[in-house]
Design an enzyme around this catalytic site. Structure first.
Site: not given
Ligand code: HDE
Length: 754
Positions: A131, A203, A395, A418
């Protein structure tokens, strides 16, 4: 020859020639670089920094631990009229190093030079490992109250508004890669709730390639460029990707989504978002449900066509981020509704036979409708890309009271990853103190020191229990709305590296997706697989993936096999008996076309009054008109936003042809043979013919009036579906606008699969 400084000669010449046309040329379409128009002459009178542009926002001015400072956001970065060092000393000169004479060596004592270069040398931080390419915007979330019964999360109470920051992204590409590649898109939302920050890190596809976090490095290594030659960039059309997904068949469902039109969205504004995992919600009474999060775009779900996506990757690699920023600047604020699919929290954690802990599965909306619980509006662009979009740290473990995780093994691994990733990316454990990451809730932790510590913690007892700081900070209970780790029962079981048996079904939902598509969408999927596998080097990998397709659908498999010139394999297991889910298809409904771009071809001979009226009508329909002319500057009194040299069909959603422009002086008539239709009585600029032809080929609405009709005739598209002609420009636009509600003129794509 003038003996003065050459740069000064040029500047003086430009300044003396500066005409007053600049005002008329200032465009009224989005895309302004600065908050005030520049002067031709270099400004020399000291003045304070310009304010941000009206559409820009920045993180709220908070202390490193979340308290409001009251300072204006514009005071964040720089103050005063004068150039200073990082320590605030005013500087006389930043254009020359300090030297031992004009021809002498540079002196080590030049602290300004060293500060400037040292800082520059360290401007980059590691890009996100996945990403990396993304764009963000600020906004606000307003709750409808519909979730109050299932969660105690305060930001979902009726009427509550919460500030948010959203970052959209691609997965595979590097930070500088193109926006329009075929890939999954990230849709990560940071809700700055007053009970702690909530990150919904989702997503644009509801399933994932893998079921267990331990496989994440494998799928990403397979998808990234090959490690030896570092190609191809930002795409899955290569051997390592298909090698992995054809062997690790739990990826087949997600792969099907990627090969569908969802893999090439028209815009971030026209994407759905999904939390993917199942979460556990807990209400005031302590009752729990399982739930999946959905974002529903108000403009509908729309995609590019593959050729457009490929062309855009070269012509405008920033297409999606530009579209996002332009829409906000134009006031066409992107909007979504947040929805929940809610399931009873049973010990089996299944619904209608679907394992809710398996992130490769959806629950069709026909079985569990999405209940809308709030709306999201993105209304401010970032003031600084690095400070906000690059440094934002999401996160999945940033959860407010009322929302908890489940045992989905993919989610469990993310809970580790994360925070870990920010330690190197953002340089230490204090990333929550970076302005964009600062919570809007009061913070009182016992975390201390570390790199880039911005908080000045008072007290002497950052430990518990203590008496020296009066016992502070105290643990909160239910009455103080403490976060609740839902005490879910963990079944007695051996410690084991294995999946539940229910995770073994890898193909039934890939088939469900395929069967839910309209004929034109199936056609696109066939072409996408054929393209991607066609780019692989090894026949063995293609054959293995064909074997997977045979298990999904025989027609799909046969068509792809034909394209690859390979035999069609037989399925190795019986095809799954599944019920299609109509909502998965993007075709067949109508949506507002707000924020779309309409090109209008003009030239000096055009009827300007009609163009002015049509332009006004396009603006009134909340869309952006771009005048495309033989040259830049003015056509009459109207500014041209594109010339035939700078404009291209792919940035438009619809095209209006108001005239038949003769070839401009910079036209090369033989430039594009595809545009070379039969010779006309009056030759038309070939770039206009190409633009019409491409818009038609990409199934966009096209309109023309006056002499523009002859252009459509010359290209051979007049009278075909989705082409509107008439005498009145405004009527033609009305017809085109109506067609745009379908997104594309679908009839133009001949579908060969039922
Ligand atoms: Fe991520 N993911 N992910 N992911 N992910 C990251 O976090 C990771 C997964 C998603 O705009 C990284 O700060 C693991 C699923 C988005 O800043 C990293 C696993 C979904 C973003 C990471 C997954 C996502 C990330 C990279 C398997 C959809 C961009 C830098 C267990 C539900 C967020 C960073 C942004 C980013 C790890 C799987 C979505 C490395 C280990 C499933 C939207 O931490």
């Amino acid at each position: 020859m003038d003996a003065r400084n050459p740069a000064k000669v040029v500047k003086d010449a430009v300044e003396s020639a500066a005409e007053k046309v600049t005002d008329a040329l200032t465009p009224d379409v989005p895309g302004k670089p600065g908050s005030a128009p520049p002067t031709v002459a270099e400004p020399t009178t000291p003045q304070d920094p310009l304010p941000p542009k009206p559409e820009q926002g920045s993180p709220q001015t908070r202390t490193p631990t979340g308290a409001r400072t009251g300072a204006p956001a514009s005071a964040n970065g720089q103050q005063g009229a004068y150039l200073t060092t990082a320590q605030g000393a005013r500087l006389r000169d930043t254009d020359h190093s300090l030297k031992a004479g004009p021809r002498g060596p540079t002196l080590l004592q030049d602290h300004h030079l060293r500060e400037k270069i040292t800082h520059f040398d360290h401007e980059r931080i590691p890009e996100r490992v996945v990403h990396a390419r993304g764009a963000g915007a600020h906004g606000v979330f307003t709750a409808y109250g519909a979730a109050e019964a299932v969660t105690r999360a305060g930001f979902l109470r009726k009427g509550r508004t919460t500030e948010v920051f959203v970052r959209f992204s691609t997965v595979l590409g590097s930070r500088g890669s193109a926006d329009t590649v075929r890939d999954t898109r990230g849709f990560a939302t940071k809700f700055y709730t007053d009970e702690g920050t909530f990150d919904l890190v989702g997503n644009n596809m509801p399933v994932f390639f893998i079921q267990d976090a331990i496989k994440f490095p494998d799928i990403i290594h397979a998808g990234k460029p090959h490690p030896d030659r570092e190609i191809p960039q930002a795409q899955s059309a290569h051997d390592t990707f298909w090698d992995f997904v054809s062997l690790h068949t739990e990826a087949q469902h997600h792969t099907m989504w990627n090969m569908s039109d969802r893999g090439i969205p028209r815009s971030y504004r026209t994407m759905e978002g999904f939390g993917v995992h199942t979460f556990r919600l807990v209400n005031e009474a302590g009752e729990t449900v399982l739930a999946k999060f959905h974002w529903k775009p108000k403009l509908g779900v729309h995609s590019l066509v593959w050729e457009e996506a490929q062309m855009l990757a070269g012509i405008d690699p920033d297409f999606h981020r530009r579209d996002l920023y332009d829409a906000i600047e134009a006031g066409a604020f992107p909007e979504w509704e947040l929805g929940l699919q809610v399931f009873p929290d049973t010990p089996e954690e299944t619904f209608a036979g679907i394992d809710l802990l398996d992130p490769t599965k959806i629950v069709p909306e026909e079985l569990a409708p999405v209940q809308l619980v709030g709306s999201l509006t993105l209304n401010r662009t970032p003031t600084n890309f690095f400070a906000e979009t690059e440094q934002v740290a999401f996160h999945v473990g940033h959860l407010p009271p009322g929302i908890d995780v489940t045992n989905d093994p993919l989610l469990q691994g993310r809970l580790f990853s994360y925070v870990d990733t920010q330690l190197t990316r953002l340089g230490g454990p204090n990333f929550a103190q970076i302005p964009i990451n600062r919570p809007h809730a009061a913070v009182n932790d016992m975390l201390r020191d570390g790199f880039h510590q911005h908080a000045v913690h008072a007290g002497v007892a950052p430990y518990r229990p203590n008496s020296l700081d009066g016992g502070n900070p105290f643990p909160a209970g239910d009455a103080e709305n403490a976060f609740l780790d839902v005490p879910v029962r963990v079944a007695e079981a051996p410690k084991i590296r294995a999946n539940p048996v229910s995770f073994d079904d890898h193909f039934s939902q890939a088939r469900l997706f395929w069967l839910s598509m309209s004929p034109v969408e199936r056609e696109h999927i066939i072409r996408a697989y054929t393209f991607e596998l066609g780019k692989c080097f090894h026949q063995e990998i293609k054959e293995r993936q064909l074997q997977c397709l045979a298990t999904i659908d025989p027609v799909l498999c046969a068509r792809v096999a034909t394209g690859l010139g390979l035999p069609t394999p037989e399925p190795t297991v019986p095809l799954a008996d599944v019920t299609p889910s109509a909502v998965l298809s993007q075709v067949g409904r109508q949506w507002p076309a707000d924020g779309r771009t309409v090109g209008i071809v003009v030239d000096p001979e055009v009827d300007l009054d009609t163009v002015r009226d049509v332009r006004r009508a396009v603006f009134a329909a909340d869309m952006v008109p771009l005048l495309i002319a033989p040259h830049g500057g003015l056509i009459g009194d109207l500014p041209a936003q594109r010339s035939f040299a700078t404009g291209r069909s792919v940035e438009l959603d619809a095209l209006l042809v108001a005239t038949a422009p003769a070839p401009a002086p910079d036209a090369l008539p033989a430039r594009d043979a595809r545009a070379g239709a039969a010779p006309a009585t009056r030759p038309v600029d070939p770039r206009v013919l190409l633009m019409v032809e491409e818009c038609w080929r990409h199934a966009k609405a096209v309109g023309a009036w006056g002499s523009g009709v002859a252009v459509l005739e010359q290209v051979g598209v007049a009278g075909t579906p989705g082409v509107v002609t008439g005498d009145s420009g405004e009527e033609v636009f009305t017809g085109v606008h109506r067609l745009m509600a379908d997104h594309r003129v679908w009839e133009r794509f001949p579908a060969t699969v039922g």
